[in-house]
Design a protein around this motif. Structure first.
Motif, PDB file in Angstrom:
ATOM      1  N   GLN A   6       0.562  -1.117  -0.239  1.00  0.00           N
ATOM      2  CA  GLN A   6      -0.062  -0.114   0.206  1.00  0.00           C
ATOM      3  C   GLN A   6       0.826   1.470   0.516  1.00  0.00           C
ATOM      4  O   GLN A   6       0.674   2.421  -0.907  1.00  0.00           O
ATOM      5  CB  GLN A   6      -0.511   0.015   1.556  1.00  0.00           C
ATOM      6  CG  GLN A   6      -2.113  -0.782   1.060  1.00  0.00           C
ATOM      7  CD  GLN A   6      -2.716  -0.946   2.522  1.00  0.00           C
ATOM      8  OE1 GLN A   6      -3.322   0.082   3.318  1.00  0.00           O
ATOM      9  NE2 GLN A   6      -3.172  -2.021   3.285  1.00  0.00           N
ATOM     10  N   VAL A   8       2.667   2.276  -3.303  1.00  0.00           N
ATOM     11  CA  VAL A   8       1.664   2.200  -4.584  1.00  0.00           C
ATOM     12  C   VAL A   8       1.958   4.035  -4.158  1.00  0.00           C
ATOM     13  O   VAL A   8       1.725   4.443  -5.073  1.00  0.00           O
ATOM     14  CB  VAL A   8       0.281   1.134  -4.618  1.00  0.00           C
ATOM     15  CG1 VAL A   8      -0.318   2.395  -5.291  1.00  0.00           C
ATOM     16  CG2 VAL A   8       0.248   0.270  -4.379  1.00  0.00           C
ATOM     17  N   GLY A  68       1.123  -2.817 -12.866  1.00  0.00           N
ATOM     18  CA  GLY A  68      -0.247  -2.574 -12.169  1.00  0.00           C
ATOM     19  C   GLY A  68      -1.327  -3.426 -11.977  1.00  0.00           C
ATOM     20  O   GLY A  68      -1.893  -3.548 -11.491  1.00  0.00           O
ATOM     21  N   MET A  69      -1.453  -4.390 -12.637  1.00  0.00           N
ATOM     22  CA  MET A  69      -2.486  -5.393 -12.850  1.00  0.00           C
ATOM     23  C   MET A  69      -2.495  -6.224 -12.049  1.00  0.00           C
ATOM     24  O   MET A  69      -3.334  -6.204 -11.407  1.00  0.00           O
ATOM     25  CB  MET A  69      -2.421  -6.814 -14.779  1.00  0.00           C
ATOM     26  CG  MET A  69      -3.374  -7.400 -14.870  1.00  0.00           C
ATOM     27  SD  MET A  69      -3.029  -8.407 -16.478  1.00  0.00           S
ATOM     28  CE  MET A  69      -2.092  -9.619 -15.321  1.00  0.00           C
ATOM     29  N   LEU A 112      -0.834  -5.737  -9.351  1.00  0.00           N
ATOM     30  CA  LEU A 112      -0.662  -4.842  -8.209  1.00  0.00           C
ATOM     31  C   LEU A 112      -1.992  -4.693  -7.859  1.00  0.00           C
ATOM     32  O   LEU A 112      -2.480  -4.855  -6.461  1.00  0.00           O
ATOM     33  CB  LEU A 112       0.096  -3.429  -8.314  1.00  0.00           C
ATOM     34  CG  LEU A 112       0.178  -2.694  -7.277  1.00  0.00           C
ATOM     35  CD1 LEU A 112       0.972  -3.548  -6.460  1.00  0.00           C
ATOM     36  CD2 LEU A 112       1.096  -1.516  -7.054  1.00  0.00           C
ATOM     37  N   VAL A 113      -2.804  -3.985  -8.314  1.00  0.00           N
ATOM     38  CA  VAL A 113      -4.564  -3.669  -8.676  1.00  0.00           C
ATOM     39  C   VAL A 113      -5.211  -4.449  -8.094  1.00  0.00           C
ATOM     40  O   VAL A 113      -6.139  -4.934  -7.043  1.00  0.00           O
ATOM     41  CB  VAL A 113      -4.814  -2.468  -9.629  1.00  0.00           C
ATOM     42  CG1 VAL A 113      -6.443  -2.047  -9.290  1.00  0.00           C
ATOM     43  CG2 VAL A 113      -3.882  -1.212  -9.653  1.00  0.00           C
ATOM     44  N   ALA A 114      -5.211  -6.118  -8.434  1.00  0.00           N
ATOM     45  CA  ALA A 114      -6.035  -6.863  -8.362  1.00  0.00           C
ATOM     46  C   ALA A 114      -5.667  -6.902  -7.130  1.00  0.00           C
ATOM     47  O   ALA A 114      -7.023  -7.456  -7.129  1.00  0.00           O
ATOM     48  CB  ALA A 114      -5.911  -8.071  -9.635  1.00  0.00           C
ATOM     49  N   LEU A 168      -4.589  -6.045  -4.656  1.00  0.00           N
ATOM     50  CA  LEU A 168      -4.537  -4.949  -3.456  1.00  0.00           C
ATOM     51  C   LEU A 168      -6.416  -5.030  -2.792  1.00  0.00           C
ATOM     52  O   LEU A 168      -6.913  -4.460  -2.090  1.00  0.00           O
ATOM     53  CB  LEU A 168      -4.204  -3.456  -3.648  1.00  0.00           C
ATOM     54  CG  LEU A 168      -2.558  -2.585  -3.594  1.00  0.00           C
ATOM     55  CD1 LEU A 168      -3.041  -2.135  -3.697  1.00  0.00           C
ATOM     56  CD2 LEU A 168      -2.650  -3.323  -1.977  1.00  0.00           C
ATOM     57  N   ASP A 169      -6.931  -5.163  -4.294  1.00  0.00           N
ATOM     58  CA  ASP A 169      -8.384  -5.418  -4.354  1.00  0.00           C
ATOM     59  C   ASP A 169      -9.004  -5.965  -3.577  1.00  0.00           C
ATOM     60  O   ASP A 169      -9.816  -6.331  -2.727  1.00  0.00           O
ATOM     61  CB  ASP A 169      -9.197  -4.870  -6.118  1.00  0.00           C
ATOM     62  CG  ASP A 169      -9.120  -3.308  -5.987  1.00  0.00           C
ATOM     63  OD1 ASP A 169      -8.825  -2.699  -5.883  1.00  0.00           O
ATOM     64  OD2 ASP A 169     -10.801  -2.940  -6.699  1.00  0.00           O
ATOM     65  N   PHE A 204     -11.371  -6.303  -0.682  1.00  0.00           N
ATOM     66  CA  PHE A 204     -12.609  -5.839  -0.984  1.00  0.00           C
ATOM     67  C   PHE A 204     -13.119  -7.577  -0.637  1.00  0.00           C
ATOM     68  O   PHE A 204     -14.633  -7.922  -0.950  1.00  0.00           O
ATOM     69  CB  PHE A 204     -12.881  -5.166  -2.022  1.00  0.00           C
ATOM     70  CG  PHE A 204     -12.621  -4.430  -2.146  1.00  0.00           C
ATOM     71  CD1 PHE A 204     -13.419  -3.191  -1.437  1.00  0.00           C
ATOM     72  CD2 PHE A 204     -11.740  -3.209  -2.940  1.00  0.00           C
ATOM     73  CE1 PHE A 204     -12.956  -1.843  -0.774  1.00  0.00           C
ATOM     74  CE2 PHE A 204     -11.276  -2.003  -2.421  1.00  0.00           C
ATOM     75  CZ  PHE A 204     -12.146  -1.138  -1.760  1.00  0.00           C
ATOM     76  N   ARG A 226     -10.907 -15.044  -0.213  1.00  0.00           N
ATOM     77  CA  ARG A 226     -10.943 -15.980  -1.295  1.00  0.00           C
ATOM     78  C   ARG A 226      -9.253 -16.520  -1.551  1.00  0.00           C
ATOM     79  O   ARG A 226      -8.910 -15.779  -0.814  1.00  0.00           O
ATOM     80  CB  ARG A 226     -11.003 -15.007  -2.859  1.00  0.00           C
ATOM     81  CG  ARG A 226     -11.938 -14.084  -2.759  1.00  0.00           C
ATOM     82  CD  ARG A 226     -12.403 -13.466  -4.857  1.00  0.00           C
ATOM     83  NE  ARG A 226     -11.630 -14.230  -6.055  1.00  0.00           N
ATOM     84  CZ  ARG A 226     -12.180 -14.406  -6.694  1.00  0.00           C
ATOM     85  NH1 ARG A 226     -12.703 -12.788  -7.153  1.00  0.00           N
ATOM     86  NH2 ARG A 226     -11.432 -14.783  -8.245  1.00  0.00           N
ATOM     87  N   VAL A 247      -7.410 -16.283  -7.260  1.00  0.00           N
ATOM     88  CA  VAL A 247      -6.545 -15.054  -8.077  1.00  0.00           C
ATOM     89  C   VAL A 247      -5.614 -15.630  -8.720  1.00  0.00           C
ATOM     90  O   VAL A 247      -5.955 -14.228 -10.244  1.00  0.00           O
ATOM     91  CB  VAL A 247      -6.226 -13.627  -6.743  1.00  0.00           C
ATOM     92  CG1 VAL A 247      -5.696 -12.894  -7.822  1.00  0.00           C
ATOM     93  CG2 VAL A 247      -7.362 -13.161  -5.579  1.00  0.00           C
TER      94      VAL A 247
END
Lengths: 200, 200
Positions: free
Chosen positions: B108, B111, B164-165, B167-169, B171-172, B176, B180, B185
């Motif tokens: 976090q 980023v 980025g793909m 990283l963002v996936a 972190l989400d 959220f 899972r 993932v």
DNA sequence: GTTTTTATACTGACCGGTCAGTTCAATCAC
DNA sequence: GTGATTGAACTGACCGGTCAGTATAAAAAC
């Protein structure tokens, strides 16, 4: 109340705040700096916003509002021209790149705050994030329903991954290769997305 | 000098600082808080680090060192088992997910700071970022040289986009949908990467 | 084997500066 | 003439960094 004049002042304050906060972060940016950059007295800041935090929250809502509107319009236009939802997706990627190129400071600031917890504006951020992700997820769902994408597609995760792909690639483009054209970047991302990476 | 005791104190300070700064940002995190969380007096912070900023910079180097080592090892192991460089890529994605799952706070924080400008630690950040991207770019280049990926591949941009793909996936996922599994993932990202998204 | 010295690690009260937010009389603009 | 803005002074909490002093453990001296 809400006169054109006041609107203009608020706009100036948004523009001043967004670049300063993108560069320095929220806490290191002082209200005096924001006022000075906006060419406005400190008292005016507090006449227009209840607090520094509220100015920032409204700035977030304002910026993400612009982004989601732009994404939605691109998706609609994209699907209208060809009738294919994957073209809507591609148009949305382009709109995302356009947005980041146009408002790089807002994008930086948004990314910097997005995964933080325990902040005053967390709930605001969660809401606006949801707005943006929903636009992408909706297009993905339409494409799956139309049979253009696999039914096994994990919609929310893919929406996030796409979002991240565009975001990070665009920020790197801006920060480290600003001389490249947007078409160039768009083409590279489209290729990656459409599985045309494998050789042969 | 550099005694085991001192090393342990520094480690405690890293751990305290990383979570606090991830939650609140650098400027909103006070040295008093860091010291308290680490169970150490404020003076000890300044005995071990020249300033709050230097503590943060060393923390960045420390964390990205862990990440790059892990990515490199994964890439080596991945290519060894099958001899295919695309498997090294997949193994690296897995290693990235593992890292983020294990050190979410560091991720976090990384980023949040990565695209800021005008900050004291900008040069440090640029260096460690370069270390990480180079690992990915090297594997991509090997894969292209081996004919496994198209020669038209835009290596630096693709490396950023992949980064980025994931990283963002991730972190989400953490923020959220933490229930899972990592395999789940990983599978979704692999599918997206390998162009198995299109239906049919 | 006890006392003294030394080096290193750590402590926490304190200081000086900074900054969000307040106040308000005076001025401006529509 | 009323809503918007100005500008400057002020407050008080907060925070980075300092520093004189304490604790600890191992080596040196006897």
């Amino acid at each position: 109340m809400n006169s054109a004049r006041r609107q203009a002042t608020r706009q100036k304050l948004y523009e001043a705040a967004v670049t300063l906060i993108a560069e320095q972060g929220f806490s290191s940016t002082t209200v005096d700096e924001i006022a000075e950059r906006a060419g406005v007295a400190k008292g005016t800041v507090y006449y227009n916003f209840a607090s520094k935090t509220e100015l920032f929250e409204e700035l977030l809502r304002h910026g993400v509002g612009l982004l989601t509107r732009s994404l939605r319009e691109a998706a609609e236009a994209g699907v209208k021209t060809s009738g294919r939802h994957v073209d809507a997706l591609d148009a949305m990627i382009r709109a995302g790149l356009d947005f980041i190129a146009r408002y790089p400071a807002f994008t930086q600031l948004f990314v910097a705050e997005l995964w933080r917890t325990n902040r005053a504006w967390q709930s605001t951020l969660l809401m606006v994030r949801q707005d943006a992700v929903t636009v992408v997820a909706t297009v993905l769902k339409d494409a799956v329903d139309a049979g253009e994408l696999s039914e096994e597609l994990d919609i929310p995760l893919t929406a996030s991954a796409l979002f991240g792909m565009v975001l990070v690639a665009a920020l790197d483009w801006q920060a480290f290769q600003p001389e490249r054209s947007i078409d160039d970047v768009h083409a590279a991302l489209s290729r990656l997305l459409q599985g045309r990476v494998a050789s042969g």
